[in-house]
Scaffold this motif. Sequence first.
Motif, PDB file in Angstrom:
ATOM      1  N   ALA A  20      47.224  35.309  23.709  1.00 39.39           N
ATOM      2  CA  ALA A  20      45.651  36.107  24.378  1.00 39.39           C
ATOM      3  C   ALA A  20      45.149  35.379  24.304  1.00 39.39           C
ATOM      4  CB  ALA A  20      46.496  37.573  23.661  1.00 39.39           C
ATOM      5  N   MET A  21      44.853  35.635  23.049  1.00 43.97           N
ATOM      6  CA  MET A  21      43.247  34.969  22.531  1.00 43.97           C
ATOM      7  C   MET A  21      42.594  33.103  23.301  1.00 43.97           C
ATOM      8  SD  MET A  21      41.688  37.806  21.059  1.00 43.97           S
ATOM      9  CE  MET A  21      42.170  38.516  21.590  1.00 43.97           C
ATOM     10  N   VAL A  22      43.528  32.929  23.612  1.00 47.05           N
ATOM     11  CA  VAL A  22      42.760  31.499  23.923  1.00 47.05           C
ATOM     12  C   VAL A  22      43.091  31.426  25.169  1.00 47.05           C
ATOM     13  CG1 VAL A  22      43.864  29.059  24.335  1.00 47.05           C
ATOM     14  CG2 VAL A  22      44.284  29.798  22.183  1.00 47.05           C
ATOM     15  N   ARG A  26      39.057  31.265  27.036  1.00 47.76           N
ATOM     16  CA  ARG A  26      39.474  30.556  28.723  1.00 47.76           C
ATOM     17  C   ARG A  26      38.914  30.145  29.599  1.00 47.76           C
ATOM     18  NH1 ARG A  26      44.370  26.727  28.357  1.00 47.76           N
ATOM     19  NH2 ARG A  26      44.445  25.419  26.145  1.00 47.76           N
ATOM     20  N   LYS A  27      38.907  32.523  29.668  1.00 45.69           N
ATOM     21  CA  LYS A  27      38.065  32.730  31.109  1.00 45.69           C
ATOM     22  C   LYS A  27      36.939  33.617  31.228  1.00 45.69           C
ATOM     23  CE  LYS A  27      42.414  35.631  32.855  1.00 45.69           C
ATOM     24  NZ  LYS A  27      43.198  36.990  33.016  1.00 45.69           N
ATOM     25  N   ASP A  28      36.905  33.672  29.396  1.00 45.78           N
ATOM     26  CA  ASP A  28      35.081  33.873  29.661  1.00 45.78           C
ATOM     27  C   ASP A  28      33.915  32.400  29.092  1.00 45.78           C
ATOM     28  OD1 ASP A  28      35.626  36.389  30.208  1.00 45.78           O
ATOM     29  OD2 ASP A  28      35.757  37.150  28.292  1.00 45.78           O
ATOM     30  N   LYS A  29      34.584  31.656  28.865  1.00 45.21           N
ATOM     31  CA  LYS A  29      33.925  30.674  28.723  1.00 45.21           C
ATOM     32  C   LYS A  29      32.208  30.445  29.465  1.00 45.21           C
ATOM     33  CE  LYS A  29      34.803  25.529  27.290  1.00 45.21           C
ATOM     34  NZ  LYS A  29      35.605  23.918  26.899  1.00 45.21           N
ATOM     35  N   ALA A  30      32.618  30.380  30.050  1.00 47.23           N
ATOM     36  CA  ALA A  30      31.688  30.234  31.215  1.00 47.23           C
ATOM     37  C   ALA A  30      30.142  31.167  30.995  1.00 47.23           C
ATOM     38  CB  ALA A  30      31.835  29.830  32.630  1.00 47.23           C
ATOM     39  N   LEU A  31      30.710  32.500  30.624  1.00 48.20           N
ATOM     40  CA  LEU A  31      29.826  32.926  29.763  1.00 48.20           C
ATOM     41  C   LEU A  31      28.965  32.794  28.973  1.00 48.20           C
ATOM     42  CD1 LEU A  31      31.253  36.935  31.477  1.00 48.20           C
ATOM     43  CD2 LEU A  31      29.407  35.231  32.374  1.00 48.20           C
ATOM     44  N   HIS A  32      29.949  32.539  28.145  1.00 49.28           N
ATOM     45  CA  HIS A  32      29.372  32.671  26.641  1.00 49.28           C
ATOM     46  C   HIS A  32      28.819  31.372  26.386  1.00 49.28           C
ATOM     47  CE1 HIS A  32      33.004  34.753  23.814  1.00 49.28           C
ATOM     48  NE2 HIS A  32      33.543  34.602  25.222  1.00 49.28           N
ATOM     49  N   GLN A  33      28.901  30.278  27.113  1.00 49.22           N
ATOM     50  CA  GLN A  33      27.528  28.821  27.840  1.00 49.22           C
ATOM     51  C   GLN A  33      27.014  29.352  28.121  1.00 49.22           C
ATOM     52  OE1 GLN A  33      29.814  26.309  29.320  1.00 49.22           O
ATOM     53  NE2 GLN A  33      30.901  25.373  27.078  1.00 49.22           N
TER      54      GLN A  33
END
Length: 62
Positions: A20-22, A26-33
Amino acid sequence: MFTKGQLVFAVFFVIAFVIAMVIAYRKDKALHQLFYKGNYKILIAFFAFIALLFVIKFATKH
């Protein structure tokens, strides 16, 4: 100490939690960057502060 059922539940829970964390990461990766650029500087400063506290502790101990 733990029953076999408890251990099996713990193993499945850990596996499901990691999956679930992975998926969430992955869904939020663009927002994190986009929003968290340069946060490694804060992490480095935090570790430097902790190291400084240890240096002060050992320097004043003797």
